[in-house]
Scaffold this active site. Structure first.
Site, PDB file in Angstrom:
ATOM      1  N   TRP A 159      -3.497 -25.907  64.198  1.00 54.79           N
ATOM      2  CA  TRP A 159      -3.554 -25.391  62.767  1.00 54.79           C
ATOM      3  C   TRP A 159      -3.636 -23.826  62.900  1.00 54.79           C
ATOM      4  O   TRP A 159      -3.150 -23.289  62.006  1.00 54.79           O
ATOM      5  CB  TRP A 159      -4.837 -25.848  62.083  1.00 54.79           C
ATOM      6  CG  TRP A 159      -4.623 -27.189  61.781  1.00 54.79           C
ATOM      7  CD1 TRP A 159      -5.941 -28.278  62.213  1.00 54.79           C
ATOM      8  CD2 TRP A 159      -3.783 -27.799  60.864  1.00 54.79           C
ATOM      9  NE1 TRP A 159      -5.418 -29.521  61.660  1.00 54.79           N
ATOM     10  CE2 TRP A 159      -4.311 -29.407  60.954  1.00 54.79           C
ATOM     11  CE3 TRP A 159      -2.721 -27.469  60.332  1.00 54.79           C
ATOM     12  CZ2 TRP A 159      -3.582 -30.177  60.201  1.00 54.79           C
ATOM     13  CZ3 TRP A 159      -2.026 -28.459  59.430  1.00 54.79           C
ATOM     14  CH2 TRP A 159      -2.370 -29.909  59.473  1.00 54.79           C
TER      15      TRP A 159
ATOM     16  N   ASP B  32     -10.528 -20.437  58.757  1.00 52.32           N
ATOM     17  CA  ASP B  32      -9.989 -21.634  58.399  1.00 52.32           C
ATOM     18  C   ASP B  32     -11.217 -22.614  58.522  1.00 52.32           C
ATOM     19  O   ASP B  32     -11.396 -23.058  59.641  1.00 52.32           O
ATOM     20  CB  ASP B  32      -8.599 -22.008  58.978  1.00 52.32           C
ATOM     21  CG  ASP B  32      -8.391 -23.314  58.676  1.00 52.32           C
ATOM     22  OD1 ASP B  32      -9.021 -24.146  57.769  1.00 52.32           O
ATOM     23  OD2 ASP B  32      -7.142 -23.790  59.066  1.00 52.32           O
TER      24      ASP B  32
ATOM     25  N   LYS C 166     -11.181 -32.758  53.890  1.00 49.86           N
ATOM     26  CA  LYS C 166     -11.980 -33.284  54.904  1.00 49.86           C
ATOM     27  C   LYS C 166     -13.274 -33.462  54.590  1.00 49.86           C
ATOM     28  O   LYS C 166     -13.810 -34.409  54.671  1.00 49.86           O
ATOM     29  CB  LYS C 166     -11.870 -32.013  55.991  1.00 49.86           C
ATOM     30  CG  LYS C 166     -10.397 -31.591  56.343  1.00 49.86           C
ATOM     31  CD  LYS C 166      -9.750 -32.655  57.072  1.00 49.86           C
ATOM     32  CE  LYS C 166      -8.149 -32.576  57.459  1.00 49.86           C
ATOM     33  NZ  LYS C 166      -7.610 -31.168  57.435  1.00 49.86           N
TER      34      LYS C 166
HETATM   35  C1  LIG Z   1      -6.228 -30.484  57.761  1.00 49.98           C
HETATM   36  C2  LIG Z   1      -6.522 -29.023  58.219  1.00 49.98           C
HETATM   37  C3  LIG Z   1      -5.555 -28.019  57.747  1.00 49.98           C
HETATM   38  C4  LIG Z   1      -4.275 -28.543  56.864  1.00 49.98           C
HETATM   39  O1  LIG Z   1      -4.728 -28.619  55.738  1.00 49.98           O
HETATM   40  P1  LIG Z   1      -3.884 -28.954  54.322  1.00 49.98           P
HETATM   41  O2  LIG Z   1      -4.780 -28.778  53.133  1.00 49.98           O
HETATM   42  O3  LIG Z   1      -3.116 -30.279  54.605  1.00 49.98           O
HETATM   43  O4  LIG Z   1      -2.812 -27.899  54.235  1.00 49.98           O
HETATM   44  C5  LIG Z   1      -5.590 -26.701  58.132  1.00 49.98           C
HETATM   45  N1  LIG Z   1      -6.567 -26.586  58.935  1.00 49.98           N
HETATM   46  C6  LIG Z   1      -7.545 -27.439  59.402  1.00 49.98           C
HETATM   47  C7  LIG Z   1      -8.671 -26.964  60.360  1.00 49.98           C
HETATM   48  C8  LIG Z   1      -7.510 -28.589  59.088  1.00 49.98           C
HETATM   49  O5  LIG Z   1      -8.123 -29.501  59.563  1.00 49.98           O
END
Ligand SMILES: *Cc1c(COP(=O)(O)O)cnc(C)c1O
Length: 355
Positions: free
Chosen positions: A100, A167, A191
């Site tokens: 990511w 993030d 999540k």
């Molecule tokens: C799942 C995830 C993403 C991607 O998220 P989307 O909403 O599908 O774009 C980005 N960063 C992390 C740490 C993730 O777990």
């Protein structure tokens, strides 16, 4: 009832799902579905206001920050952050702690220079790089607080001379953080916060308006702030369910209480992995995640039959990411410790059978 260890979209509290289902048919007794009323109606505006209020309250968001519910997932933030913050002649610093993070830094390269100041790619991201110098002339430092795929988590954020963009998609609301330490926090909801379809962004207002480029409205934080996350039609259902989930977090005693529970949950599971001769954890011990617990088998040939046993016990979603293999137990806020004990029992039963 299944024991849902899926990585994302992840488990939501059962009572939240029941409330959400009812609102789809008749929202708060108004005789209309939540899905068929104007997003500018007082009923929906109250939902969005409540969601923003709960974020501010649960995370103790200080003055000078805006809370947004946007669309496009965390992946859109990978581009939106540099679009708004990285001057075309400037640079941004990235720590590459997983796929990511890698996707985020690739997007930033469209907008300016990217300095990858540390990476753990050579070890398939089984640890979080910590030995690095943060360049004080970069526009921001980008971090990933929890690496969902590998099961590593940043337990101590570095002191940074430049704004930190983080993030937090897979550990937001799972542990206490100090929002004032960050310039931007973003998280896809699916999540640990709600359903797919909305992305929480917490942005420090003073960082905006400095990019030397024109920014399309939907990707412009300033426009989204001025529109109160309603520059266009917002994802009403995803915001509503996120609001319900945040209310559930509050009813559980807030983040402090959940963080304690999350620690207890991951602790007993890692303890079993370390103790059980059939299994082993894959990540550096000090970086082990309290949200995604990754482990493999000493004998990979047994993996299929363990998955079958899990299936029989109603344990779902624990197959590891294809880039890591083995197993990944995602143990988000809504997963109760009872489910962890069911998994531990399965591991013990399996070890007994395969002595
Ligand atoms: C799942 C995830 C993403 C991607 O998220 P989307 O909403 O599908 O774009 C980005 N960063 C992390 C740490 C993730 O777990």
């Amino acid at each position: 009832m299944k024991h849902n260890f899926g990585a994302g979209p992840g488990i939501l509290p059962h009572e939240v799902l029941k409330q959400a289902a009812a609102a789809v048919v008749d929202f708060n007794g108004i005789g209309l579905s939540l899905l068929e009323i104007s997003h500018r109606s007082p009923e929906f505006e109250a939902v969005l206001d409540e969601a923003v209020k709960l974020v501010k309250e649960l995370l103790a968001v200080p003055e000078g920050y805006s809370v947004l519910f946007l669309q496009g997932g965390a992946s859109t933030q990978f581009a939106m952050v540099p679009y708004n913050l990285l001057p075309s002649t400037g640079k941004a610093a990235y720590v590459e702690s997983g796929v990511w993070a890698n996707k985020a830094l690739k997007e930033a390269k469209f907008f300016g220079e990217v300095d990858v100041i540390a990476t753990s790619k050579e070890a398939n991201f089984t640890y979080i790089p910590k030995d690095y110098t943060i360049p004080s002339d970069a526009a921001y430092l980008h971090l990933t607080s929890n690496n969902t795929i590998y099961g590593t988590q940043l337990h101590k954020f570095p002191a940074s001379p430049i704004p930190v963009v983080c993030d937090m998609s897979s550990d937001i609301f799972s542990r206490e953080i100090n929002v004032a330490d960050f310039g931007i926090i973003y998280a896809g909801a699916q999540k640990n916060m709600g359903p797919a379809g909305t992305t929480l962004v917490i942005v420090k207002d003073e960082l905006l308006g400095k990019a030397d480029r024109k920014i399309p409205a939907m990707l412009n934080y300033q426009v989204q702030i001025e529109g109160g996350s309603m520059y266009n039609t917002p994802p009403v259902f995803a915001i509503y369910v996120s609001m319900l989930t945040l209310n559930w977090v509050k009813s559980k005693g807030g983040i402090e209480a959940l963080a304690k529970e999350n620690k207890a949950k991951s602790h007993v599971l890692y303890e079993e992995i370390d103790r059980n001769p059939l299994f082993k954890a894959v990540c550096a011990v000090e970086d082990r995640s309290d949200m995604n617990v990754c482990f493999v088998m000493e004998n990979p040939e047994l993996e299929k039959s363990f998955l079958k046993l899990c299936d029989e016990k109603g344990i779902v979603g624990i197959k590891g990411h294809r880039s890591v293999g083995g197993f990944r137990a995602s143990i988000y806020n809504a997963l109760s410790i009872t489910s962890i004990y069911v998994l531990i029992e399965a591991m013990q039963e399996f070890a007994e059978k395969n002595k």
